[in-house]
Write a protein that holds these residues in place. Sequence first.
Motif, PDB file in Angstrom:
ATOM      1  N   ARG A   1       0.837  -1.204   0.000  1.00 25.24           N
ATOM      2  CA  ARG A   1       0.000   0.000   0.000  1.00 25.24           C
ATOM      3  C   ARG A   1       0.870   1.252   0.000  1.00 25.24           C
ATOM      4  O   ARG A   1       0.593   2.207  -0.746  1.00 25.24           O
ATOM      5  CB  ARG A   1      -0.934  -0.002   1.208  1.00 25.24           C
ATOM      6  N   PHE A   2       1.900   1.262   0.828  1.00 23.05           N
ATOM      7  CA  PHE A   2       2.805   2.417   0.865  1.00 23.05           C
ATOM      8  C   PHE A   2       3.449   2.654  -0.496  1.00 23.05           C
ATOM      9  O   PHE A   2       3.475   3.776  -1.005  1.00 23.05           O
ATOM     10  CB  PHE A   2       3.884   2.207   1.935  1.00 23.05           C
ATOM     11  N   LEU A   3       3.982   1.591  -1.092  1.00 18.39           N
ATOM     12  CA  LEU A   3       4.666   1.738  -2.373  1.00 18.39           C
ATOM     13  C   LEU A   3       3.721   2.266  -3.449  1.00 18.39           C
ATOM     14  O   LEU A   3       4.126   3.055  -4.314  1.00 18.39           O
ATOM     15  CB  LEU A   3       5.270   0.399  -2.804  1.00 18.39           C
ATOM     16  N   SER A   4       2.471   1.820  -3.414  1.00 15.55           N
ATOM     17  CA  SER A   4       1.510   2.235  -4.441  1.00 15.55           C
ATOM     18  C   SER A   4       1.250   3.736  -4.408  1.00 15.55           C
ATOM     19  O   SER A   4       0.788   4.315  -5.405  1.00 15.55           O
ATOM     20  CB  SER A   4       0.191   1.479  -4.267  1.00 15.55           C
ATOM     21  N   GLU A   5       1.552   4.367  -3.284  1.00 15.88           N
ATOM     22  CA  GLU A   5       1.297   5.803  -3.127  1.00 15.88           C
ATOM     23  C   GLU A   5       2.518   6.657  -3.484  1.00 15.88           C
ATOM     24  O   GLU A   5       2.434   7.888  -3.449  1.00 15.88           O
ATOM     25  CB  GLU A   5       0.880   6.083  -1.677  1.00 15.88           C
ATOM     26  N   GLN A   6       3.643   6.002  -3.837  1.00 17.28           N
ATOM     27  CA  GLN A   6       4.869   6.727  -4.125  1.00 17.28           C
ATOM     28  C   GLN A   6       5.101   6.817  -5.637  1.00 17.28           C
ATOM     29  O   GLN A   6       4.778   5.898  -6.375  1.00 17.28           O
ATOM     30  CB  GLN A   6       6.077   6.034  -3.475  1.00 17.28           C
ATOM     31  N   PRO A   7       5.705   7.932  -6.109  1.00 12.69           N
ATOM     32  CA  PRO A   7       6.028   8.038  -7.535  1.00 12.69           C
ATOM     33  C   PRO A   7       7.176   7.106  -7.907  1.00 12.69           C
ATOM     34  O   PRO A   7       8.005   6.751  -7.070  1.00 12.69           O
ATOM     35  CB  PRO A   7       6.430   9.506  -7.692  1.00 12.69           C
ATOM     36  N   SER A   8       7.213   6.726  -9.169  1.00 10.76           N
ATOM     37  CA  SER A   8       8.302   5.873  -9.645  1.00 10.76           C
ATOM     38  C   SER A   8       9.583   6.690  -9.783  1.00 10.76           C
ATOM     39  O   SER A   8       9.543   7.866 -10.159  1.00 10.76           O
ATOM     40  CB  SER A   8       7.941   5.258 -10.999  1.00 10.76           C
ATOM     41  N   PRO A   9      10.721   6.090  -9.486  1.00 14.70           N
ATOM     42  CA  PRO A   9      11.993   6.815  -9.609  1.00 14.70           C
ATOM     43  C   PRO A   9      12.303   7.128 -11.072  1.00 14.70           C
ATOM     44  O   PRO A   9      11.881   6.413 -11.981  1.00 14.70           O
ATOM     45  CB  PRO A   9      13.022   5.829  -9.032  1.00 14.70           C
ATOM     46  N   ASP A  10      13.069   8.178 -11.283  1.00 10.11           N
ATOM     47  CA  ASP A  10      13.511   8.530 -12.637  1.00 10.11           C
ATOM     48  C   ASP A  10      14.782   7.742 -12.933  1.00 10.11           C
ATOM     49  O   ASP A  10      15.898   8.256 -12.850  1.00 10.11           O
ATOM     50  CB  ASP A  10      13.760  10.034 -12.736  1.00 10.11           C
ATOM     51  N   MET A  11      14.597   6.470 -13.270  1.00  7.09           N
ATOM     52  CA  MET A  11      15.708   5.557 -13.507  1.00  7.09           C
ATOM     53  C   MET A  11      15.276   4.541 -14.560  1.00  7.09           C
ATOM     54  O   MET A  11      14.116   4.123 -14.571  1.00  7.09           O
ATOM     55  CB  MET A  11      16.082   4.827 -12.204  1.00  7.09           C
ATOM     56  N   PRO A  12      16.166   4.128 -15.457  1.00  9.17           N
ATOM     57  CA  PRO A  12      15.789   3.089 -16.415  1.00  9.17           C
ATOM     58  C   PRO A  12      15.325   1.823 -15.697  1.00  9.17           C
ATOM     59  O   PRO A  12      15.977   1.352 -14.761  1.00  9.17           O
ATOM     60  CB  PRO A  12      17.084   2.836 -17.195  1.00  9.17           C
ATOM     61  N   CYS A  13      14.184   1.289 -16.134  1.00 13.72           N
ATOM     62  CA  CYS A  13      13.603   0.125 -15.470  1.00 13.72           C
ATOM     63  C   CYS A  13      12.968  -0.794 -16.501  1.00 13.72           C
ATOM     64  O   CYS A  13      12.301  -0.336 -17.441  1.00 13.72           O
ATOM     65  CB  CYS A  13      12.549   0.565 -14.458  1.00 13.72           C
ATOM     66  N   LEU A  14      13.163  -2.085 -16.317  1.00 14.38           N
ATOM     67  CA  LEU A  14      12.544  -3.106 -17.153  1.00 14.38           C
ATOM     68  C   LEU A  14      11.894  -4.123 -16.224  1.00 14.38           C
ATOM     69  O   LEU A  14      12.544  -4.657 -15.323  1.00 14.38           O
ATOM     70  CB  LEU A  14      13.610  -3.782 -18.021  1.00 14.38           C
TER      71      LEU A  14
END
Length: 322
Positions: free
Chosen positions: A241-254
């Motif tokens: 639940r906590f993670l769902s409320e946070q923005p995604s980092p500006d980092m390459p992700c796959l």
Amino acid sequence: MDLAPAPFLDDLAGVPAGGAAHWLQTPDSIRIRLGHWQPEGKPRGTVLMFPGRTEFIEKYGHAAGEFTGRGYVFAAIDWRGQGLADRLLPDTRVGHVVEFTDYQKDVEAVVRAAEALDLPRPWYVIGHSMGGAIGLRAVMEGLPVRACAFTGPMWGIFFTPVMRPISWVTAYWGSRFGLGNRNPPTTSLVSYVAQTPFEGNVLTRDPDMLQMMKDQLVARPELALAAPTTIWLREALSECRFLSEQPSPDMPCLTFLGKKEKIIDRKAVRQRMQNWPRGELVEIPDGEHEVLMEPPEVRGPVFDRLDELFTEAAEAEARVTV
């Protein structure tokens, strides 16, 4: 940092030669284990593998072979409460954590160890399942990696419509009524891998890979882990639940997701990746939970894509520093 030698179980099937393991002490004095393999020649960087719940270093021996063959150092972790790390309850069959953020203390110890071992940079991280939740928070909080990848990440837990409300009630009220260290109803104190036949399993479509997992637990039963405690479930749900409320980092992700995934919440993964600035979601047709342990024709291209991600991140960094 004191890095005491730890057992490295290179007798297990699929574990390549040339690995080593160390005991690490976390900030709250839990003993965890770090294993790593070196490639031939000059390394291109280090891949940090954050395993899922119940997993252990040697389960990723085949992945170590894939990455060292591509020129990377490969390092994997035994989180607190699993593998050969300190188990947290007298009944060692049960998976437990006091607070989900305690895993970040394990990450802190791993970063310190990687620096002490001078593991070559740039660093990259792959988080699988529970390790995907741990890895996402770590990246959000500044884990010094150039790119991140996830396979079947636990950004939500899959429940049937009937079980979802029951699981939330069990997680929150069970722990308040003195049942926190017990496993939730309908779960087992026998390892899923140990008791599940290939037909109908929710991990992999590769019978050889499932048999490897079984053989490892037969050879080393001390590595087995079964159901989590009610407290673990409560903490995991709260973390998702906590993670769902946070923005995604500006980092390459796959991120890789099996279309037949039945352990983590596919919707949560899709929502996260739709809003990741430099992220890409790859869905595997007919794929199950263990994307890195699917049949060779599936997992081979996955390792290739991960190599491409890390290579592109390193090249981008090199252009910036020129």
